[in-house]
Design a protein around this motif. Structure first.
Motif, PDB file in Angstrom:
ATOM      1  N   GLY A   6       0.895  -1.094  -0.112  1.00 30.30           N
ATOM      2  CA  GLY A   6      -0.165   0.131   0.084  1.00 30.30           C
ATOM      3  C   GLY A   6       0.756   1.228   0.071  1.00 30.30           C
ATOM      4  O   GLY A   6       0.321   2.365   0.301  1.00 30.30           O
ATOM      5  N   GLU A   7       2.329   1.064  -0.193  1.00 29.70           N
ATOM      6  CA  GLU A   7       3.028   2.348  -0.225  1.00 29.70           C
ATOM      7  C   GLU A   7       2.700   3.195  -1.307  1.00 29.70           C
ATOM      8  O   GLU A   7       2.667   4.421  -1.482  1.00 29.70           O
ATOM      9  N   ASP A   8       2.124   2.414  -2.451  1.00 34.29           N
ATOM     10  CA  ASP A   8       1.763   3.469  -3.564  1.00 34.29           C
ATOM     11  C   ASP A   8       0.524   3.966  -3.559  1.00 34.29           C
ATOM     12  O   ASP A   8       0.206   5.293  -3.722  1.00 34.29           O
ATOM     13  N   ASP A   9      -0.435   3.236  -2.754  1.00 34.29           N
ATOM     14  CA  ASP A   9      -1.828   3.831  -2.438  1.00 34.29           C
ATOM     15  C   ASP A   9      -1.297   5.222  -1.610  1.00 34.29           C
ATOM     16  O   ASP A   9      -2.233   6.265  -1.762  1.00 34.29           O
ATOM     17  N   MET A  10      -0.530   4.966  -0.616  1.00 43.87           N
ATOM     18  CA  MET A  10      -0.372   6.182   0.303  1.00 43.87           C
ATOM     19  C   MET A  10       0.348   7.525  -0.418  1.00 43.87           C
ATOM     20  O   MET A  10       0.060   8.645  -0.497  1.00 43.87           O
ATOM     21  N   LEU A  11       0.998   7.195  -1.482  1.00 42.46           N
ATOM     22  CA  LEU A  11       1.670   8.175  -2.203  1.00 42.46           C
ATOM     23  C   LEU A  11       0.847   8.892  -3.057  1.00 42.46           C
ATOM     24  O   LEU A  11       0.845  10.113  -3.307  1.00 42.46           O
ATOM     25  N   PHE A  12      -0.295   8.022  -3.494  1.00 43.50           N
ATOM     26  CA  PHE A  12      -0.845   8.843  -4.722  1.00 43.50           C
ATOM     27  C   PHE A  12      -1.982   9.424  -3.974  1.00 43.50           C
ATOM     28  O   PHE A  12      -2.752  10.360  -4.321  1.00 43.50           O
ATOM     29  N   GLY A  13      -2.461   8.932  -2.652  1.00 44.53           N
ATOM     30  CA  GLY A  13      -3.281   9.666  -1.773  1.00 44.53           C
ATOM     31  C   GLY A  13      -2.768  11.028  -1.489  1.00 44.53           C
ATOM     32  O   GLY A  13      -3.292  11.895  -1.515  1.00 44.53           O
ATOM     33  N   GLN A  14      -1.390  11.164  -1.388  1.00 48.43           N
ATOM     34  CA  GLN A  14      -0.694  12.315  -0.840  1.00 48.43           C
ATOM     35  C   GLN A  14      -0.907  13.277  -2.027  1.00 48.43           C
ATOM     36  O   GLN A  14      -1.097  14.399  -2.186  1.00 48.43           O
ATOM     37  N   MET A  15      -0.524  12.713  -3.316  1.00 51.22           N
ATOM     38  CA  MET A  15      -0.412  13.460  -4.606  1.00 51.22           C
ATOM     39  C   MET A  15      -2.059  14.005  -4.818  1.00 51.22           C
ATOM     40  O   MET A  15      -2.075  15.207  -5.145  1.00 51.22           O
ATOM     41  N   LYS A  16      -2.981  13.100  -4.515  1.00 47.27           N
ATOM     42  CA  LYS A  16      -4.291  13.702  -4.561  1.00 47.27           C
ATOM     43  C   LYS A  16      -4.787  14.772  -3.729  1.00 47.27           C
ATOM     44  O   LYS A  16      -5.381  16.136  -4.392  1.00 47.27           O
ATOM     45  N   ALA A  17      -4.378  14.623  -2.666  1.00 41.90           N
ATOM     46  CA  ALA A  17      -4.464  15.800  -1.554  1.00 41.90           C
ATOM     47  C   ALA A  17      -3.841  17.068  -2.198  1.00 41.90           C
ATOM     48  O   ALA A  17      -4.275  18.216  -1.534  1.00 41.90           O
ATOM     49  N   ALA A  18      -2.696  16.850  -2.703  1.00 46.21           N
ATOM     50  CA  ALA A  18      -1.822  18.147  -3.284  1.00 46.21           C
ATOM     51  C   ALA A  18      -2.588  18.828  -4.551  1.00 46.21           C
ATOM     52  O   ALA A  18      -1.856  19.879  -5.043  1.00 46.21           O
ATOM     53  N   GLY A  19      -3.443  18.069  -5.007  1.00 47.67           N
ATOM     54  CA  GLY A  19      -4.048  18.694  -6.083  1.00 47.67           C
ATOM     55  C   GLY A  19      -3.780  17.871  -7.547  1.00 47.67           C
ATOM     56  O   GLY A  19      -3.918  18.369  -8.498  1.00 47.67           O
ATOM     57  N   ALA A  20      -3.179  16.945  -7.572  1.00 47.96           N
ATOM     58  CA  ALA A  20      -2.486  16.061  -8.520  1.00 47.96           C
ATOM     59  C   ALA A  20      -3.570  15.706  -9.543  1.00 47.96           C
ATOM     60  O   ALA A  20      -4.984  15.476  -9.203  1.00 47.96           O
ATOM     61  N   ARG A  21      -3.383  15.744 -11.205  1.00 46.60           N
ATOM     62  CA  ARG A  21      -4.335  15.204 -11.853  1.00 46.60           C
ATOM     63  C   ARG A  21      -4.317  13.740 -12.398  1.00 46.60           C
ATOM     64  O   ARG A  21      -2.790  13.492 -12.657  1.00 46.60           O
TER      65      ARG A  21
END
Length: 302
Positions: free
Chosen positions: A182-197
């Motif tokens: 789930g290290e990738d889920d955590m990373l992409f969750g952080q990116m989503k919170a930062a406004g990533a597309r």
């Protein structure tokens, strides 16, 4: 400097790794001058080194040995040496068709996405008969029929990430997930919170060939339980107490409802009984998400 780094983490899967690497070499529609392949070996001994160094490719191939156990450690070790502006991830049990990378890049350019995800099509050998439809679906990743922006995200396998959008361009994966995944889920969750597309590329699909010892309910149901833990543990990391409570409540309802359905289906030996058990396990995972209930699927190098 290469524009795209393709990263393959591996651990004692020589046949799968050989297939994955060969599929990378066979990519079409991309200038080879823009490419490099980085293979990170997360084994105590450099067991994949000879195969990687023997690979013939029209672009640089970099071998990285990361003996310290952990899926996040392995990914970070590859990121530390990768030079690309974009990072494409392929697992060592996946095979990419020749159009894979070019399609990911085209969708990224069309939607100016920070991360692009593609479908995963699992294929089980003919020897697997019991619960075969469920197991193939379990290891697969479906999605919309059309390319476009999306609100959600998936895991690293079959993805393309814009390096500048990462919270840490060199060490983006959390060591907290070294052993449970789930290290990738955590990373992409952080990116989503930062406004990533995020974007979806339906034509950038890959095959996945799960190792034989994973093609059973003995592996899949505990893994479903661990997947269920994801939303609750992610809310806990954000110190979102209301979010934790909400996910735990949802999990209780799911576990009770689908647990009852699974029990009935098991008694009558319904062909689709594994699906209900999966949903019950995911619900239970949302409720029992903290320390003693964490299951380690990674982190062994001996």
């Amino acid at each position: 400097m290469p524009k795209i780094s393709i990263i393959i983490p591996t651990q004692r899967r020589p046949l799968g790794l050989a297939t994955a690497m060969a599929s990378v070499v066979a990519q079409q529609g991309v200038d080879v001058a823009d490419l490099e392949l980085v293979v990170v070996d997360n084994d105590a001994k450099p067991s994949a080194q000879a195969a990687v160094e023997a690979l013939t490719a029209p672009f640089p191939v970099v071998y990285v040995h990361e003996p310290v156990a952990g899926v996040a450690n392995a990914r970070n070790a590859a990121m530390a040496v990768a030079n690309g502006e974009f990072i494409a991830f392929l697992d060592d049990d996946e095979e990419a068709p020749p159009h894979w990378l070019a399609t990911l890049l085209a969708v990224q350019a069309e939607f100016q996405a920070d991360a692009v995800f593609g479908p995963v099509r699992a294929r089980a050998p003919d020897t697997v008969r019991l619960h075969r439809p469920y197991l193939e679906a379990f290891f697969s990743r479906p999605g919309p029929a059309e390319a476009g922006l999306m609100d959600d995200y998936f895991g690293c396998g079959d993805s393309l990430v814009r390096r500048a959008a990462l919270p840490d361009p060199v060490k983006p994966f959390s060591a907290l997930r070294n052993f449970i995944g789930g290290e990738d889920d955590m990373l992409f969750g952080q990116m989503k919170a930062a406004g990533a597309r995020f974007a979806w590329a339906p034509q950038a699909w890959v095959w996945e060939d799960p190792v034989p010892d994973r093609l059973s309910l003995r592996y899949a149901i505990p893994r479903a339980f661990a997947y269920g833990q994801g939303p609750s543990s992610a809310a806990a990391v954000r110190a979102d107490r209301l979010g934790v409570a909400r996910w735990m409540a949802i999990g209780l309802v799911q576990a009770a409802l689908f647990g009852l359905v699974a029990a009935v289906k098991w008694v009558i030996q319904a062909p689709d009984r594994a699906w209900a058990l999966d949903r019950a396990a995911r619900g239970l995972g949302k409720t029992l998400w903290w320390g003693p209930f964490k299951i380690g699927f990674y982190g062994r190098t001996t």
